[in-house]
Scaffold this motif. Sequence first.
Motif, PDB file in Angstrom:
ATOM      1  N   VAL B 266      -1.230 -15.477 -16.897  1.00 20.78           N
ATOM      2  CA  VAL B 266      -2.410 -15.527 -17.996  1.00 20.78           C
ATOM      3  C   VAL B 266      -1.950 -15.473 -19.326  1.00 20.78           C
ATOM      4  N   LEU B 267      -1.384 -14.382 -19.705  1.00 23.53           N
ATOM      5  CA  LEU B 267      -1.157 -13.955 -21.038  1.00 23.53           C
ATOM      6  C   LEU B 267       0.172 -14.796 -21.501  1.00 23.53           C
ATOM      7  N   VAL B 268       1.210 -14.891 -20.750  1.00 24.66           N
ATOM      8  CA  VAL B 268       2.013 -15.893 -21.209  1.00 24.66           C
ATOM      9  C   VAL B 268       1.825 -17.226 -21.448  1.00 24.66           C
ATOM     10  N   ASN B 269       1.430 -17.675 -20.119  1.00 19.88           N
ATOM     11  CA  ASN B 269       1.092 -19.306 -19.841  1.00 19.88           C
ATOM     12  C   ASN B 269      -0.248 -19.555 -19.857  1.00 19.88           C
ATOM     13  N   ALA B 270      -1.102 -19.083 -20.676  1.00 20.27           N
ATOM     14  CA  ALA B 270      -2.461 -19.220 -20.832  1.00 20.27           C
ATOM     15  C   ALA B 270      -2.966 -20.715 -20.420  1.00 20.27           C
ATOM     16  N   ALA B 271      -3.890 -20.879 -19.734  1.00 14.70           N
ATOM     17  CA  ALA B 271      -4.175 -22.352 -19.426  1.00 14.70           C
ATOM     18  C   ALA B 271      -5.441 -22.793 -20.226  1.00 14.70           C
ATOM     19  N   HIS B 272      -6.281 -21.744 -20.231  1.00 15.84           N
ATOM     20  CA  HIS B 272      -7.804 -21.901 -21.007  1.00 15.84           C
ATOM     21  C   HIS B 272      -7.158 -21.934 -22.498  1.00 15.84           C
ATOM     22  N   PRO B 273      -8.122 -22.907 -23.287  1.00 15.84           N
ATOM     23  CA  PRO B 273      -7.727 -22.938 -24.732  1.00 15.84           C
ATOM     24  C   PRO B 273      -8.117 -21.546 -25.179  1.00 15.84           C
ATOM     25  N   TYR B 274      -9.310 -20.811 -24.821  1.00 11.63           N
ATOM     26  CA  TYR B 274      -9.769 -19.628 -25.412  1.00 11.63           C
ATOM     27  C   TYR B 274      -8.789 -18.146 -25.309  1.00 11.63           C
ATOM     28  N   THR B 275      -8.292 -18.473 -23.920  1.00  9.08           N
ATOM     29  CA  THR B 275      -7.131 -17.325 -23.668  1.00  9.08           C
ATOM     30  C   THR B 275      -6.022 -17.629 -24.742  1.00  9.08           C
ATOM     31  N   ARG B 276      -5.620 -18.840 -24.876  1.00  6.92           N
ATOM     32  CA  ARG B 276      -4.503 -19.266 -25.478  1.00  6.92           C
ATOM     33  C   ARG B 276      -4.771 -18.469 -27.015  1.00  6.92           C
ATOM     34  N   GLY B 277      -5.956 -18.932 -27.524  1.00 10.46           N
ATOM     35  CA  GLY B 277      -6.534 -18.507 -28.863  1.00 10.46           C
ATOM     36  C   GLY B 277      -6.353 -17.220 -29.031  1.00 10.46           C
ATOM     37  N   LEU B 278      -6.909 -16.458 -28.097  1.00  9.31           N
ATOM     38  CA  LEU B 278      -7.142 -15.041 -27.976  1.00  9.31           C
ATOM     39  C   LEU B 278      -5.617 -14.266 -28.093  1.00  9.31           C
ATOM     40  N   MET B 279      -4.657 -14.812 -27.275  1.00  4.23           N
ATOM     41  CA  MET B 279      -3.284 -14.401 -27.557  1.00  4.23           C
ATOM     42  C   MET B 279      -2.768 -14.250 -28.920  1.00  4.23           C
ATOM     43  N   ALA B 280      -2.861 -15.740 -29.322  1.00  2.00           N
ATOM     44  CA  ALA B 280      -2.134 -15.966 -30.524  1.00  2.00           C
ATOM     45  C   ALA B 280      -2.979 -15.253 -31.836  1.00  2.00           C
ATOM     46  N   SER B 281      -4.117 -14.950 -31.502  1.00  2.00           N
ATOM     47  CA  SER B 281      -4.707 -14.138 -32.756  1.00  2.00           C
ATOM     48  C   SER B 281      -4.701 -12.719 -32.775  1.00  2.00           C
ATOM     49  N   THR B 282      -4.011 -12.292 -31.550  1.00  2.00           N
ATOM     50  CA  THR B 282      -3.654 -10.900 -31.552  1.00  2.00           C
ATOM     51  C   THR B 282      -2.162 -10.656 -32.328  1.00  2.00           C
ATOM     52  N   PRO B 283      -2.266  -9.866 -33.175  1.00  2.00           N
ATOM     53  CA  PRO B 283      -0.954  -9.395 -34.003  1.00  2.00           C
ATOM     54  C   PRO B 283       0.031  -8.770 -32.840  1.00  2.00           C
ATOM     55  N   ASN B 284       1.166  -9.493 -32.798  1.00  2.00           N
ATOM     56  CA  ASN B 284       2.153  -9.190 -31.527  1.00  2.00           C
ATOM     57  C   ASN B 284       3.248  -8.616 -32.273  1.00  2.00           C
ATOM     58  N   PRO B 285       3.798  -7.648 -31.929  1.00  2.00           N
ATOM     59  CA  PRO B 285       4.998  -6.979 -32.538  1.00  2.00           C
ATOM     60  C   PRO B 285       6.272  -7.727 -32.266  1.00  2.00           C
ATOM     61  N   ALA B 286       6.466  -8.878 -31.648  1.00  2.00           N
ATOM     62  CA  ALA B 286       7.464  -9.634 -31.943  1.00  2.00           C
ATOM     63  C   ALA B 286       7.384 -11.062 -32.528  1.00  2.00           C
ATOM     64  N   SER B 287       6.029 -10.863 -33.313  1.00  2.00           N
ATOM     65  CA  SER B 287       5.904 -12.414 -33.972  1.00  2.00           C
ATOM     66  C   SER B 287       6.615 -12.318 -35.358  1.00  2.00           C
ATOM     67  N   ASP B 288       6.598 -13.451 -35.930  1.00  2.00           N
ATOM     68  CA  ASP B 288       6.988 -13.694 -37.321  1.00  2.00           C
ATOM     69  C   ASP B 288       5.823 -13.187 -38.294  1.00  2.00           C
ATOM     70  N   VAL B 289       6.107 -12.178 -39.143  1.00  2.00           N
ATOM     71  CA  VAL B 289       4.896 -11.599 -39.782  1.00  2.00           C
ATOM     72  C   VAL B 289       4.627 -12.466 -40.984  1.00  2.00           C
ATOM     73  N   ALA B 290       5.606 -13.277 -41.591  1.00  2.00           N
ATOM     74  CA  ALA B 290       5.404 -14.445 -42.565  1.00  2.00           C
ATOM     75  C   ALA B 290       4.519 -15.600 -42.384  1.00  2.00           C
ATOM     76  N   GLU B 291       4.451 -15.853 -40.975  1.00  2.00           N
ATOM     77  CA  GLU B 291       3.302 -16.945 -40.580  1.00  2.00           C
ATOM     78  C   GLU B 291       2.094 -16.314 -40.551  1.00  2.00           C
ATOM     79  N   GLY B 292       1.121 -16.922 -40.799  1.00  2.00           N
ATOM     80  CA  GLY B 292      -0.254 -16.376 -40.367  1.00  2.00           C
ATOM     81  C   GLY B 292      -0.713 -16.302 -38.943  1.00  2.00           C
ATOM     82  N   LEU B 293      -1.623 -15.379 -38.866  1.00  2.00           N
ATOM     83  CA  LEU B 293      -2.033 -15.259 -37.480  1.00  2.00           C
ATOM     84  C   LEU B 293      -2.981 -16.425 -37.191  1.00  2.00           C
ATOM     85  N   VAL B 294      -2.930 -16.953 -35.882  1.00  2.00           N
ATOM     86  CA  VAL B 294      -3.456 -18.325 -35.490  1.00  2.00           C
ATOM     87  C   VAL B 294      -4.914 -17.627 -35.574  1.00  2.00           C
ATOM     88  N   GLN B 295      -5.941 -18.311 -35.659  1.00  2.00           N
ATOM     89  CA  GLN B 295      -7.397 -17.946 -35.703  1.00  2.00           C
ATOM     90  C   GLN B 295      -8.382 -19.073 -35.097  1.00  2.00           C
TER      91      GLN B 295
END
Lengths: 335, 352
Positions: B266-295
């Motif tokens: 569910v967390l890695v391959n979220a099928a529901h757009p809401y889950t995807r959005g929720l995961m993308a808007s959570t600051p992730n220790p592995a993400s590139d900081v220069a890019e903005g968070l998905v909102q």
Amino acid sequence: MTDIMVEVSGLTRRFDVSSPWLNRLLQREPRRILTAVDDVSFSIARGSTYALVGESGSGKSTIAKLVLGLLKPTAGQVLVDGSDLSATATAASDALRRRVQMIFQDPYASLNPRWRVGDIISEPIEVFGLEPDAGARARRVAELLDQVGLAASDATKFPHQFSGGQRQRIGIARALASRPEFIVCDEPTSALDVSVQAQVLNLMRDLQSELGLTYLFISHDLSVVRYMADQVGVLYLGRLVETATRDALFEAPCHPYTRMLLDAAPRIDGFGREHQTDGGEIPDPINPPSGCHYHPRCALATERCRVEVPAVSNLEGRQVVCHEATQILSGSVDL
Amino acid sequence: MSIPNASSASATGVQPVSRPSSSHDEPLLAVEDLVVEIPTRRGLLRPVDGVSFELNAGEILGVVGESGAGKSITGAAIIGLLERPARIASGSVRLAGKRIDNLTGDDLRRVRGGEIGTVFQDPSTSLNPLQRIGDQLAETARQHLDISRAESRDRALLALQEVGIPAAAERLDAYPHEFSGGMRQRVVIALALIGEPVLVIADEPTTALDVSVQAQVLTLLKRLCLERGTGVMMITHDMGVIAETTDRVAVMYAGRVAEIGPTPSVLVNAAHPYTRGLMASTPNPASDVAEGLVQIPGAMPGLLSIPAGCAFHPRCDRAVPDCKQKRPPRETINDSDVWCWVASQPQQARHD
């Protein structure tokens, strides 16, 4: 030489939390002194974000109040652009106050529920005499609302008509109203849900690059700090234990407390991860441990840590307050 | 820190009391089409609207969502803690095959605290400030297990030792205010487990705690429930906590389940757009900081203004006309159940 906006040096604040004198007399209690902030020094470059991170009782919010001049320091000073905010009110410190603003944590408590949004935002403009003409003030309010992603027509509404994220936008618009250069943000998103937190963090970053703002960003959430900060200071029981650039701190944390904090934070990719916790909790700040405050929880603690407060060591562009810092960085000890 | 092993039960001479266990084909907890309604002057609110999920023995099910998603009310409905005028309007809750949503009086009390233990967010309000914690633990044990007064005292001591309270024997006579926040939450966990429940409902158990203490408490809760085979329903808003502690996760939005499935998928391959959005808007220790968070634009709707069709459609960038009119049916995608009209269709790249 970088352009320093805020210079904090030797900042100390103690609170007297003793019982009333008669109780002390009858129960033979000594005075109880809480050292909330203990000899903290850091500086913030103009246009950058300095983050203070720490758990409860680490003194983050007290530092915010000291920096804003809402509390007077017991020792040390805060210089904003070279002048002291806590000095007695003068024309110069009033002018300085216009340039320093704050964003608060709780968007429900920080907006007056009986005021219309337009009045909330225009108050600083009026108080600092920036736009004497009412029409110009209204135009400025509309511009500010637009800047934070709200509609100009929202000015006539009341705070209760907005969601938490929108209220925080109103709080940001109010902070921007006096055209400040330096904004203290005390846990600005910890009351918000993640999807809304992302909106507010993105907005704050956009405003920073647009207006050249300097932020003191206070948070307990390391992942948010990583996203916002240029420099990070880690606080433990009122003392700064490590200061470093964001990349240095997150890629190679040095102080054992910083390492523990980074390990303990839940990761969204940490499926089934087991934590190596030290089992301890933050000690009583009124009777903190001797020597290095962290020694009772530290795996590397020696007799020296128990007795002697470590000095600041400057290592590869970071400041670490730990007796073992050199050994940790060289990798000769294992945590 | 040394935490005594659960097997020390036999060392102190306390025998485990046998409990009815669920048969193998029956899930431990089965919630079906649960609807909770609150009649108000401004209309009928539905904080929980057709929620279904199952939880197996020994499994940790996460229930995640933002404020207003209905996750706490779902938990309260299961243990019969809904405050009037909120009521279960339809649907069923079965514990080991037995209906528990219509229990009252003694039957309800046997289930609540006995078969289902609870851990709430704020440890200072779940303990009686005027009663020694040893007495609180012993009372709960006597209430739910058929044991003597002396035996209940032994149980209380054992329970405190198991949750890692140092010098447990002396601490039995302490009051809640004498403990720190983390230690208090350990006591609450001991209290939840002392009735030997088959299910624990933990509602934001670590939200009030600092991260270092949070890690300790979660590790403890996970270990104790694993050892006993207790099922856990872990309600939280923190995706990191979900990732690290749960086996399966249900993502809730506006009183409905959006997606439920094994946590990593569910967390890695979220099928529901809401889950995807929720995961993308959570600051992730592995993400590139220069890019903005998905909102995700907008915010969770209020209970008085839940949109028709799929409740998420006004915030969804993939919404189609169907989403605005009809509630999406359950669909199985990979290992997850998803309630979405578009999840099974290939996603178009957004920037072409």
